[in-house]
Design a protein around this motif. Sequence first.
Motif, mmCIF file in Angstrom:
data_model
loop_
_atom_site.group_PDB
_atom_site.id
_atom_site.type_symbol
_atom_site.label_atom_id
_atom_site.label_comp_id
_atom_site.label_asym_id
_atom_site.label_seq_id
_atom_site.Cartn_x
_atom_site.Cartn_y
_atom_site.Cartn_z
ATOM 1 N N VAL A 94 24.485 37.146 53.539
ATOM 2 C CA VAL A 94 25.012 36.354 52.036
ATOM 3 C C VAL A 94 25.884 35.227 52.307
ATOM 4 C CG1 VAL A 94 26.745 36.326 49.875
ATOM 5 C CG2 VAL A 94 25.523 38.133 50.054
ATOM 6 N N ARG A 95 25.710 34.032 52.322
ATOM 7 C CA ARG A 95 27.072 32.679 52.619
ATOM 8 C C ARG A 95 28.096 32.254 51.807
ATOM 9 N NH1 ARG A 95 25.868 29.215 56.562
ATOM 10 N NH2 ARG A 95 26.358 28.418 55.488
ATOM 11 N N PHE A 96 29.268 32.245 52.248
ATOM 12 C CA PHE A 96 30.403 31.601 51.504
ATOM 13 C C PHE A 96 30.894 30.666 52.695
ATOM 14 C CE2 PHE A 96 30.467 36.303 50.168
ATOM 15 C CZ PHE A 96 29.838 36.512 49.021
ATOM 16 N N PRO A 97 29.891 29.725 52.779
ATOM 17 C CA PRO A 97 30.867 28.120 53.326
ATOM 18 C C PRO A 97 32.251 28.264 53.437
ATOM 19 C CG PRO A 97 28.649 27.955 51.843
ATOM 20 C CD PRO A 97 29.422 28.710 51.137
ATOM 21 N N SER A 98 33.183 28.238 52.141
ATOM 22 C CA SER A 98 34.174 28.628 52.481
ATOM 23 C C SER A 98 35.308 29.685 52.606
ATOM 24 C CB SER A 98 34.878 27.590 50.856
ATOM 25 O OG SER A 98 34.678 28.796 49.925
ATOM 26 N N LYS A 99 34.423 30.558 53.028
ATOM 27 C CA LYS A 99 34.920 31.936 53.813
ATOM 28 C C LYS A 99 36.110 32.582 52.284
ATOM 29 C CE LYS A 99 35.143 30.821 58.144
ATOM 30 N NZ LYS A 99 36.089 31.289 59.626
ATOM 31 N N SER A 100 35.646 32.547 51.196
ATOM 32 C CA SER A 100 35.730 32.784 49.861
ATOM 33 C C SER A 100 35.031 32.190 49.030
ATOM 34 C CB SER A 100 37.217 31.964 49.659
ATOM 35 O OG SER A 100 36.315 30.650 48.772
ATOM 36 N N PHE A 101 35.604 34.331 48.121
ATOM 37 C CA PHE A 101 34.543 33.492 46.809
ATOM 38 C C PHE A 101 35.392 34.612 45.704
ATOM 39 C CE2 PHE A 101 33.937 37.996 48.805
ATOM 40 C CZ PHE A 101 34.257 39.033 48.214
ATOM 41 N N GLN A 102 34.764 34.368 44.454
ATOM 42 C CA GLN A 102 35.179 34.821 42.808
ATOM 43 C C GLN A 102 33.862 35.496 43.165
ATOM 44 O OE1 GLN A 102 36.180 30.666 42.669
ATOM 45 N NE2 GLN A 102 38.389 32.133 41.593
ATOM 46 N N ILE A 103 34.117 36.358 41.420
ATOM 47 C CA ILE A 103 33.275 36.584 40.814
ATOM 48 C C ILE A 103 33.367 36.130 39.187
ATOM 49 C CG2 ILE A 103 34.572 38.298 39.313
ATOM 50 C CD1 ILE A 103 32.554 40.697 39.819
ATOM 51 N N SER A 104 31.885 35.875 38.539
ATOM 52 C CA SER A 104 32.450 35.190 37.281
ATOM 53 C C SER A 104 30.918 35.794 37.059
ATOM 54 C CB SER A 104 31.606 33.654 37.846
ATOM 55 O OG SER A 104 32.055 32.974 36.541
ATOM 56 N N SER A 105 30.197 35.294 35.611
ATOM 57 C CA SER A 105 29.539 35.697 35.019
ATOM 58 C C SER A 105 29.145 34.479 33.888
ATOM 59 C CB SER A 105 29.152 36.994 33.769
ATOM 60 O OG SER A 105 30.465 36.484 32.976
ATOM 61 N N PRO A 106 27.170 35.108 33.522
ATOM 62 C CA PRO A 106 27.344 33.635 32.309
ATOM 63 C C PRO A 106 28.650 32.956 31.438
ATOM 64 C CG PRO A 106 25.414 35.500 32.973
ATOM 65 C CD PRO A 106 27.070 35.939 33.566
ATOM 66 N N SER A 107 28.883 34.171 31.362
ATOM 67 C CA SER A 107 29.675 33.037 29.950
ATOM 68 C C SER A 107 30.796 32.501 30.079
ATOM 69 C CB SER A 107 30.085 34.384 28.691
ATOM 70 O OG SER A 107 30.767 35.339 29.442
ATOM 71 N N MET A 108 31.272 32.969 31.896
ATOM 72 C CA MET A 108 32.576 32.234 31.839
ATOM 73 C C MET A 108 31.924 30.956 32.840
ATOM 74 S SD MET A 108 33.849 35.235 34.365
ATOM 75 C CE MET A 108 35.946 35.011 34.339
ATOM 76 N N PRO A 109 33.308 29.741 32.420
ATOM 77 C CA PRO A 109 33.165 28.910 32.686
ATOM 78 C C PRO A 109 33.039 28.335 33.841
ATOM 79 C CG PRO A 109 34.777 28.601 31.035
ATOM 80 C CD PRO A 109 34.240 30.270 31.792
ATOM 81 N N TYR A 110 32.148 27.479 34.989
ATOM 82 C CA TYR A 110 32.851 26.787 35.916
ATOM 83 C C TYR A 110 32.956 26.111 36.447
ATOM 84 C CZ TYR A 110 31.575 27.012 41.137
ATOM 85 O OH TYR A 110 32.136 26.782 42.042
#
Length: 157
Positions: A94-110
């Motif tokens: 997997v690629r994380f270009p910012s060297k960071s990630f968050q967990i999310s789901s369809p009902s969470m606003p992005y």
Amino acid sequence: MFVSPKGWATFAWQSDYGQFYLIDGEDAAFEAPVEITEAMAAQSFFVMPAGITVYTGSCLQQHIRIAIYDREPDAQQSEPISGHPWTRLETAEVRFPSKSFQISSPSMPYPLPNGPLFRVDSVRCAVRLSWKEFEGHRDDSVPVEPDVIDITIWPAP
């Protein structure tokens, strides 16, 4: 040799529509996959340009465990708390270009609010996904043990 995680978290989660995402925290172009192909459903994940979608057995509750390492740890053959074997085990890059990630789901606003921010040492990461899914008939009126999904991350070779 035992490898200790650099960071970890466990979430009691409910995966809306049977999916959740680990998305690059700075990916303004993030779009969740709309159509789930047979191949995506069979492997239970989909690698995106900046993150990964993980598919769950149902939209009921999961315990999601995320652990970040500086090198590949040994794969556990069973879920450590129950001792039951994993029902599925997959590995992807997997690629994380910012060297960071968050967990999310369809009902969470992005882009916000997502879960906590996780930092990794490399843009390219190996991700091991281990599922311990409830086996048997699901009935929403009867409590069942949540599925367990372990996500192990380390820099890709």
